[in-house]
Design a protein around this motif. Structure first.
Motif, short mmCIF file in Angstrom:
data_model
loop_
_atom_site.label_atom_id
_atom_site.label_comp_id
_atom_site.label_asym_id
_atom_site.label_seq_id
_atom_site.Cartn_x
_atom_site.Cartn_y
_atom_site.Cartn_z
N ILE A 14 0.86 -1.19 0.15
CA ILE A 14 -0.07 0.06 0.05
C ILE A 14 0.75 1.17 0.07
O ILE A 14 0.63 2.34 -0.67
N ILE A 15 1.88 1.32 0.70
CA ILE A 15 2.80 2.57 0.86
C ILE A 15 3.69 2.57 -0.63
O ILE A 15 3.68 3.79 -0.84
N VAL A 16 4.23 1.54 -1.24
CA VAL A 16 4.59 1.65 -2.41
C VAL A 16 3.62 2.26 -3.55
O VAL A 16 4.03 2.95 -4.37
N VAL A 17 2.44 1.88 -3.51
CA VAL A 17 1.47 2.38 -4.48
C VAL A 17 1.24 3.91 -4.37
O VAL A 17 1.20 4.61 -5.22
N ILE A 18 1.23 4.13 -3.01
CA ILE A 18 0.68 5.82 -2.57
C ILE A 18 1.95 6.66 -3.11
O ILE A 18 1.70 7.49 -3.56
N ILE A 19 3.30 6.10 -2.81
CA ILE A 19 4.31 6.98 -3.33
C ILE A 19 4.26 6.84 -5.07
O ILE A 19 4.68 8.10 -5.35
N ILE A 20 4.11 5.74 -5.55
CA ILE A 20 3.97 5.96 -7.14
C ILE A 20 3.07 6.97 -7.52
O ILE A 20 3.30 7.64 -8.57
N VAL A 21 1.70 6.74 -6.99
CA VAL A 21 0.64 7.39 -7.34
C VAL A 21 1.05 8.99 -7.03
O VAL A 21 0.90 9.86 -7.85
N GLY A 22 1.85 9.54 -5.94
CA GLY A 22 2.12 10.58 -5.45
C GLY A 22 3.20 11.41 -6.68
O GLY A 22 3.14 12.33 -7.00
N TYR A 25 1.47 12.10 -9.83
CA TYR A 25 0.85 13.31 -9.54
C TYR A 25 1.75 14.60 -9.52
O TYR A 25 1.53 15.50 -10.36
N LEU A 26 2.88 14.62 -9.02
CA LEU A 26 3.76 15.54 -9.13
C LEU A 26 4.27 15.89 -10.40
O LEU A 26 4.49 17.10 -10.84
N GLN A 27 4.57 14.78 -11.11
CA GLN A 27 5.24 14.93 -12.52
C GLN A 27 3.97 15.50 -13.75
O GLN A 27 4.49 16.47 -14.23
N PHE A 28 2.86 15.17 -13.25
CA PHE A 28 2.07 15.33 -14.32
C PHE A 28 1.21 16.81 -13.97
O PHE A 28 0.49 17.22 -14.81
N SER A 29 1.36 17.22 -12.76
CA SER A 29 0.55 18.43 -12.45
C SER A 29 1.11 19.60 -12.40
O SER A 29 1.03 20.79 -12.23
N LYS A 30 2.59 19.50 -12.92
CA LYS A 30 3.53 20.65 -13.08
C LYS A 30 2.87 21.39 -14.25
O LYS A 30 2.58 20.58 -15.37
#
Length: 87
Positions: A14-22, A25-30
């Motif tokens: 769960i932690i690894v999935v949350i890190i990947i999603v985060g 998000y940071l990459q595509f929200s710029k």
């Protein structure tokens, strides 16, 4: 016979999935950077006006940034109604 997944493994997944999603998000929200346009290569440039000719949207009494009196500002809330004099 089924084996149960240990709690720490489920938590780690769960932690690894949350890190990947985060990170995604940071990459595509710029905001995307506008492409650089070389001024010498620009196709659509404003024409050079002869001296003494005002460009569009200018008014002789206000320089290069003003509009004719009464077009904007002045405290008029309704278009076409002259502003009231201050007392």
């Amino acid at each position: 016979m089924r084996k149960e997944v240990p709690t720490w493994v489920a938590g780690l997944i769960i932690i690894v999935v949350i890190i990947i999603v985060g990170l995604a998000y940071l990459q595509f929200s710029k905001p995307k950077r506008a492409p650089y346009i070389n001024p010498q290569e620009a196709v659509h440039q404003a024409p050079k006006l002869p001296p003494g000719v005002l460009g569009p949207g200018t008014y002789p009494g206000k320089g290069t940034h003003g509009a004719p009196p009464g077009v904007h500002g002045g405290g008029a809330a309704i278009h076409g109604v002259p502003p009231q004099k201050s007392r």
